[in-house]
Design an enzyme around this catalytic site. Structure first.
Site: not given
Length: 345
Positions: A321, A326
């Site tokens: 990611k 994230e």
């Protein structure tokens, strides 16, 4: 009795059992976990399913069909929310045959051994280029399920706060111009779908992002379920940003005359790193633990008697990611170690 008849009867029995489980558990304040696979160092699906079982996690959500995950779930009690890719929405909407092919490939082979509770048509596709197709895609997939006796699987979609044009106060909640027509078509689908189980709308609720983007006006205590002074909206008092965000959706649904549509929280969580000091293991643990305690005993000020089912985001930190927060929403590291104490397993 023929072999085919025996298989059909077994399939119908499993479908009925899943329906009863969903009726009994929906809106009970249960907590599941999203299982993402954007990592090149994650445990095998069979290991992950074993972790869900040891930790007593009743629900799993995956974002697209993965045969190895579906195979690993065979024979377990875990109830699955199975997603379609956003890029498949338009095709599913424009062709009943495409919807039938999707169901034949990704649902029917597993229906007698995997407890599929929900199918979600896309994730956060409203607003967006696929938004106008979601209602028909839901209808087509549901028709395909019904044709093989699986109409008790709820078909829905997942929306984020970006679908709302006004977030606060909750009573002002309304869908954005780009979202209101797709939402009306989805609500019409809900109204037309005859099902023995409730058909909820899934919503993604992240107090973290509201707090991180405006910490001067969004107190950390309010985001963490610790507020002692409420935010007052008319006759309603809010002690948590989570409740205010959920009620914004309830208010928006009321405004398009869909106030009876129930909600499930498809994603919520707090990152443990990536934006210090707003992110930390302690903040992540506190938010998630308070979230679990809160939804097990409370509705929202707007719907006080309606408990929510929620999926925490997410099972693992995923290294493929975008760098930063994230990559740090996981409850576990890829080597299956807890990021912070949370599950008793």
């Amino acid at each position: 009795m023929t072999t085919m008849s025996l298989q059909w009867n077994k399939l119908m029995l499993v479908t009925t059992i899943v329906s009863v489980l969903l009726i009994c558990s929906f809106g009970r304040g249960d907590v599941g976990v999203n299982y993402g696979l954007n990592g090149d160092n994650l445990p095998s699906p069979s290991e992950v399913v074993g972790m869900y079982q040891r930790c007593g996690i009743p629900y799993m959500r995956i974002f697209e069909p993965k045969p190895d995950v579906l195979d690993a779930l065979r024979g377990t009690e875990i109830i699955l929310s199975l997603g379609t890719r956003n890029e498949d929405i338009q095709n599913l909407a424009q062709s009943q045959e495409a919807a039938t092919a999707w169901v034949s490939a990704n649902v029917q082979p597993y229906a007698n051994s995997v407890k599929i509770g929900w199918i979600t048509i896309g994730n956060e596709a409203i607003p967006g280029p696929s938004a106008a197709f979601i209602g028909q895609a839901m209808t087509n997939v549901r028709n395909s399920l019904a044709s093989i006796g699986l109409s008790n699987i709820a078909v829905t979609t997942v929306v984020s706060m970006e679908a709302l044009s006004v977030t606060y106060p909750p009573s002002a909640g309304a869908f954005s111009n780009e979202a209101v027509n797709p939402m009306r078509s989805i609500v019409q689908y809900f109204a037309n779908a005859a099902s023995q189980t409730p058909i909820p709308l899934m919503v993604n609720i992240y107090p973290y992002f509201a707090y991180a983007s405006d910490p001067d006006h969004v107190p950390l205590d309010y985001a963490m379920f610790h507020a002692t002074t409420p935010v007052v909206d008319g006759e309603l008092k809010y002690f948590s940003l989570f409740d205010a965000m959920v009620d914004s959706f309830y208010a928006a649904l009321d405004k398009i005359k869909a106030g009876t549509v129930p909600l499930i929280v498809g994603e919520t969580g707090w990152p443990s790193a990536g934006n210090d000091p707003k992110t930390s293991k302690e903040n992540a643990r506190t938010y998630n633990q308070n979230l679990v305690s809160h939804i097990k005993g409370n509705g929202t000020p707007r719907k006080p008697g309606q408990l929510l089912t929620a999926f925490l985001f997410e099972m693992f930190n995923e290294n493929k990611k975008e760098a930063g927060v994230e990559q740090n929403f996981g409850l576990f590291t890829p080597d299956k170690q807890p990021v912070y104490p949370f599950w008793d397993c």
